[in-house]
Structures are given as structure tokens and as C-alpha cells.
Write an enzyme that holds these catalytic residues in place. Structure first.
Site, PDB file in Angstrom:
ATOM      1  N   CYS A 127       0.838  -1.202   0.000  1.00  0.00           N
ATOM      2  CA  CYS A 127       0.000   0.000   0.000  1.00  0.00           C
ATOM      3  C   CYS A 127       0.874   1.254   0.000  1.00  0.00           C
ATOM      4  CB  CYS A 127      -0.924   0.006   1.210  1.00  0.00           C
ATOM      5  SG  CYS A 127      -2.066   1.415   1.205  1.00  0.00           S
ATOM      6  N   ARG A 143      -8.760  -3.319 -10.597  1.00  0.00           N
ATOM      7  CA  ARG A 143      -9.626  -2.411 -11.354  1.00  0.00           C
ATOM      8  C   ARG A 143     -10.403  -3.136 -12.448  1.00  0.00           C
ATOM      9  NH1 ARG A 143      -5.682   2.067 -13.426  1.00  0.00           N
ATOM     10  NH2 ARG A 143      -4.209   0.334 -13.408  1.00  0.00           N
TER      11      ARG A 143
END
Length: 643
Positions: A365, A509
């Protein structure tokens, strides 16, 4: 003579006389194709284009547009800048960091003890006089908004409605004359509607008061802190003073229980598995459940932080919850920078959440808040700490295998994954490694580097082959290498998995924008989903959302909010039938266009007000108390009128 001699070599070589005259035509065709394939712009057929001019907000560059995608992105730099060279830009970019997502409450709030009049055992623990909620059912029903038309989706799905009198479709399962809620014959009321990993309030209370027993992790922490564990260079991690070594060995000797070997843990089978990435905000239980119906094999919770889990935080313990259809194949992703937090969190999860297939440590992250705390991608710069965390988790997780998610590195010019993966493999504490083919600095500004992922795949493959030949490692399972980044089509998926060493692809995505991507992978072809089929997927999501959050006013508002978050990705899908060429690219954005029918045009709208209209097809008209602001400023504009 000269002309004849010039012609002769060409004729002898078999070249046609008219070929030079064709070259200008060929050049024109190539140039036309290049013009149509302008970088970053989707090649939509001319008959569907309304305008080739992008609005300022819509003509985002690749960097900003791709930050819309998951919780991994961090939007702008917080100063309203574009983040490029510190220069300010007036375009609407980045995140709406101050957006308000709180929803208005009902005028009269009914006490939970009376929402089901048919339950005689329900008693208010505070008493009617002391309770801050209303116990007046008649008054509540008079002031309650008019019921929505149709049958309650939750009642229709499971045979009763846990929201009771608060349900917005109350008339479909309530007999007013007898003040009775209808329950279908033979239906048994399930407290948690098929959810797993649900933690009772009394257990959370024990965690909050530090009364929950953590014998395994306490012993592991003592063992790790003793310094007896050697690193991959076979050197003791503490100083060389004999007295100190003896003291720490004595502490370590109190750790009696041997950790699970890799062969004794739950088996993972990630070879060619269809994997959905952990996704912040949008990767909630209804979305993951939807993805399971559309062919996903593996799903992950939203990223949970170690310390709040240990402290019994209600909001954090909502993240490991999952629908029973997700298991097996459900993993919990954990973020932490301390080995003791990792050990305790793993210990708690293995005790309270038996239906977990793996524990995944987030070391990828890029968000600044995590990076400054030493979590996420910051761990890649501190391999020794990372290895301690992995070992702590592995020793404390009982039979739950540990997996790891990383990026190429922190800075673009300094990839770290190659050395890091080598050390992690030698430690023997992970069952799988997921590699995102970008650096932290890069975020989503360029395409994922699959060449680098393949290089790491070769390292993992070589390690696994050596393991097979090593007689001392006969009981170890192979380590899986999962690639991640820019997988949007079945061609992307098969191109990646054809590389030796890459066992599968984690889709992020691609699954948000095109939820049926795993159907395409299975069929190995593009599926031109009609607008009606796409709307049906959103309808399924809405039903799962109501079952998860409830059919009362608050539950509907929650379902509507997260459905809008989901549509903020699905609206980016460009139907295959509208494209001039294939394959479609993840970061290509279309000019203003219309669909093949009005519904297809509506589903492509960039206006969040249209997203709310879509939710109203399934959740009823949005109440005056509902508000929604898109996560990204680039969606917060009034679009051009539709023709």
C-alpha cells in the site's frame, strides 16, 4: 540503357513495378490508424461519439485518472496541486478528502428490542424509562416514511426480514391488524444471514479490556524477542556477549509448542485461480459475494489494521466478516509495522475466525499515512522487520497459511522485490507472494511492468524446483507467485499466466470496471454485455447489499452509498461493440459518447447524480437525508447535456 539497367535488378528480385506507388497509400492508412489510436483515448466508433472535445475535468491525464481505482491510490497531495513539480493546477483533480458520508437518522428511532413484535424474548436491557430510543410502535409507524413499492428483497431472499418494523418495504411482510411480522413456513431465523467470522460483543469487550487469552502469541513474541532466531545470513541478530545470549536462550526455552510446518497448514491452490484483489471501500462483502457468483475463486477482505483488531474495534472487526459463499477461498489482509501486533492479530483471528483460508500481509500500500507509520510499502525498505513480522504471523496463525503482497519497490529507479523475494523464500514463512508491477513512487502513472514480474516468477520457479530436489525439504509445499497490475481482458490474463513461474493474476480495477471479467477468462473471448445484462448485475449487487446492511432507512442509505462507489467504476466500461479495435486498454478514456440505447448511455454517465438515479431503480427514491459526494473531484462536475 540506364533506365533498363535500373529496372533489371528489381525485376530479377521479383518486386512488382507498381509497389512504390502503393507506399503512399500504405503510409496514409498507417497514419490514419495512428490518429484513431491516439494514446490514452479509447477508439470509439465515430457514429457513437457526441463530441471529440474533452472537458477539462474529463480529460484527466493517465496518472490522475487511474488514482480513481482502489484504496491503493492517494489522490492529490492534499494542497489542491496536481502533484507534478509542485505547480498548482486549476483542474478538478485528486480526492475529495473532506467529503461527508454521514447519513441522516430517522426522526423517531425505534428501540431494537421492539422492532420484532413477534419475539417475546426481546427485552430492552436499559428499561423503557431509561432507554434513549422510542418504544412507541404506533407513533413510530405513523411518522415513518411511506413504504416502498414491491416486495422486500431481504424477505424475498431468506423468508423473513431482520429489519422488522423498520423495513422500508414493511407492508410486504407485516399484518397491521395483528401487529405481526410474516415469516415464511419452514424458515428458521438466522442471526447473521449467512455471514462468517462474526465476533460476539462480549468477545470484543474482552479484547477492549485486554482480557482475551493470547497464550500462543505471547509465547511467540517472547520467542521472537529472545533473538535466538537467525536471519538468512545465518548470523545471530543480537550482540555477541555470551551472558546476553544465554539469558535470551533461557527465555526462548519457555516456548515449548512447535509452530505448524507448511505442510500442516491449510492447503492453498492458487494455480490459475481467479483472484480478486483486496480493495478499500469498494471491496466490501456484497461486492465480493457478487464476484463469487461471477466466477471468482479467491477474495480478500478490505485491509484491516493490526492494532484496532487487537483492541476490539467494532469498525475494524466488520472487515473480516464474509458471506459463507466466499469460503473456502477467503483471505484476510492485515497491515502492521510491529511483529507483536502481527502475532496477536494472527492469534486472535485463528481463534475467532476458523473460516479463513489465508492471512495476507500488506507490504504494497503506497498511502502516505501508512508509509509514515512504517506500514504497507514502507516494510519493503526494512526487510529484517518484514521477516520478523512474517515469522510472528506464521507461528501464531495455527493452520492458517501466510501470504505476502508487495510492489516492485519504493522508488522507480530502485526495485527491491528481487532481493526481498529471495530472502522471504529462504525464510520459509509464506505460501504465496503477490507482486504488483509498480513502485510506490509510480502509483498508477505507467503501465505495470510484467517483464519484471516474470523475472521474479523465474526466481520463485527456480526455488520451487530446488525444493523438489532437496531431501530435507520434502514436506514443503511450493510457493505461488501471483502477478498484479493492469489485467483488464482475458488476453491480459493468459499472457501473464503463460510465463513460467507466474501461477495466476490478481485482478483489481479490471473486476471493478468489468465485473464479468472472470467469465471472459473462462470462455476465452470478449463478452459484449448488453445494458440490460449490466443492469442485472447491479440489481444483484443491490440485493446482496440490502441483505448485508439491512432494509431499514440506514441500511438502504448504506447500500446506496456503496452502490454509487461501485458505479463510479462500472461507468468506465466501454461496450466492446462500440470500439473500433481490440483489445481495450484499462487507462484509455473515451470522448463524450452515446450508447446503443438510452440505458447504455445512462450506465456510461460520469455524473454522480445519474449514479444515484440508477440506485433508485432498486432501492427506491433517495431520501432527503441522503447525500453522496464522489471520492474523486474529477467526477464532481456537471456534464454536457446529452443529445
Amino acid at each position: 540503357m540506364t533506365d533498363e539497367s535500373n529496372k533489371r535488378p528489381a525485376e530479377e528480385a521479383g518486386v512488382e513495378q507498381q509497389q512504390p506507388s502503393k507506399q503512399p497509400q500504405l503510409n496514409a492508412i498507417i497514419q490514419e490508424d495512428k490518429d484513431r489510436s491516439t494514446k490514452g483515448i479509447a477508439p470509439i466508433k465515430s457514429e457513437y461519439i457526441i463530441s471529440t472535445t474533452f472537458t477539462e475535468s474529463y480529460n484527466d491525464d493517465e496518472a490522475e485518472s487511474s488514482k480513481r481505482d482502489t484504496g491503493d491510490g492517494n489522490g492529490d497531495n492534499g494542497n489542491g496541486d496536481s502533484g507534478k513539480g509542485g505547480k498548482k493546477n486549476n483542474k478538478k483533480r485528486g480526492q475529495n478528502k473532506k467529503r461527508e458520508l454521514k447519513q441522516a437518522h430517522e426522526t423517531i428511532r425505534l428501540c431494537p428490542s421492539v422492532i420484532d413484535p413477534t419475539n417475546p424474548n426481546s427485552i430492552c436491557k436499559f428499561g423503557v424509562e431509561q432507554c434513549r430510543y422510542s418504544h412507541n410502535i404506533e407513533d413510530y409507524l405513523i411518522n415513518k416514511p411511506i413504504d416502498l413499492d414491491g416486495i422486500c428483497p431481504v424477505f424475498e431472499a431468506i423468508g423473513y426480514c431482520p429489519a422488522g418494523l423498520k423495513c422500508r418495504w414493511l407492508s410486504s411482510h407485516y399484518i397491521k391488524e395483528t401487529n405481526t411480522l410474516i415469516v415464511k413456513e419452514g424458515v428458521e431465523k438466522i442471526q447473521h444471514l449467512g455471514e462468517i467470522n462474526w465476533i460476539p460483543p462480549q468477545i470484543k469487550n474482552q479484547l477492549q479490556r485486554k482480557k482475551f487469552p493470547l497464550l500462543l502469541s505471547d509465547a511467540v513474541i517472547k520467542f521472537i524477542d529472545s533473538g535466538v532466531i537467525k536471519n538468512d545470513e545465518d548470523k545471530i541478530t543480537t550482540n555477541d556477549e555470551i551472558s546476553e545470549i544465554e539469558k535470551r536462550k533461557l527465555n526462548a526455552s519457555t516456548y515449548i509448542e512447535a509452530p505448524y510446518k507448511s505442510c500442516e497448514k491449510k492447503k492453498l491452490n492458487l494455480k490459475n485461480a481467479k483472484i480478486v484483489s483486496p480493495l478499500t471501500t469498494v471491496g466490501n462483502s456484497p461486492f465480493r459475494r457478487l464476484m463469487k457468483t461471477l466466477g471468482a475463486d479467491v477474495t480478500y477482505s478490505e485491509m484491516a489494521f493490526g492494532l484496532p483488531l487487537i483492541q476490539g474495534s467494532n469498525s475494524e472487526w466488520a472487515l473480516p466478516k464474509a458471506h459463507e459463499s466466499e469460503y473456502p477461498g477467503f483471505g484476510i489482509q492485515l497491515a502492521t509495522a510491529k511483529h507483536w501486533q502481527a502475532a496477536k492479530a494472527a492469534d486472535i483471528i485463528q481463534q475467532l475466525c476458523p473460516k479463513v483460508s489465508e492471512l495476507n500481509l500488506n507490504c504494497g500500500c503506497p498511502i502516505d499515512l501508512l508509509y509514515r507509520k512504517g506500514e504497507g510499502s514502507a516494510l519493503m525498505e526494512n526487510p529484517a522487520r518484514l521477516l520478523r513480522i512474517l515469522k510472528s504471523m506464521n507461528y501464531s496463525s495455527s493452520d492458517i497459511p501466510i501470504t505476502l503482497k508487495i510492489r516492485m519497490g519504493v522508488k522507480d529507479d530502485k526495485p527491491l522485490a528481487e532481493n526481498l523475494v529471495d530472502r522471504v523464500l529462504k525464510s520459509g514463512d509464506v505460501a504465496a507472494i503477490t507482486l504488483h508491477g509498480r513502485s510506490r513512487q509510480q502509483r498508477y502513472t505507467k503501465e505495470a511492468n510484467w517483464s519484471y514480474i516474470s523475472k521474479i516468477g523465474s526466481i520463485v520457479h527456480e526455488f520451487n524446483e530446488n525444493q523438489k530436489e532437496d531431501k530435507d525439504s520434502y514436506d514443503k509445499d511450493p510457493v505461488y507467485l501471483i502477478g498484479n497490475g493492469d489485467c483488464y481482458t482475458h488476453e491480459d490474463w493468459y499472457s501473464a499466466t503463460s510465463n513460467e513461474g507466474i501461477d495466476s493474476v490478481m485482478v483489481a480495477r479490471g473486476a471493478l470496471i468489468k465485473p464479468w471479467i472472470f467469465e471472459e477468462i473462462e470462455s476465452q473471448q470478449y463478452l459484449d454485455k448488453s445494458a440490460t445484462e449490466r443492469l442485472s448485475i447491479l440489481e444483484t449487487y443491490s440485493k446482496f447489499a440490502l441483505q448485508h446492511w439491512g432494509s431499514d432507512e440506514f441500511g438502504i442509505n448504506s447500500a446506496r452509498r456503496f452502490m454509487c462507489e461501485f458505479i463510479s467504476f462500472t461507468h468506465r466500461y466501454i461496450p466492446v461493440g462500440l470500439l473500433e479495435r481490440l483489445p481495450p486498454k484499462l487507462n484509455e478514456r473515451p470522448p463524450l459518447y452515446k450508447g446503443r440505447n438510452e440505458l447504455e448511455t445512462l450506465l456510461a454517465s460520469t455524473d454522480y447524480k445519474d449514479w444515484i438515479k440508477i440506485t433508485e431503480m432498486f432501492l427506491g427514491k433517495a431520501s432527503d437525508g441522503f447525500s453522496f459526494m464522489p471520492k474523486h473531484k474529477s467526477n464532481s462536475f456537471e456534464p454536457a447535456p446529452k443529445s
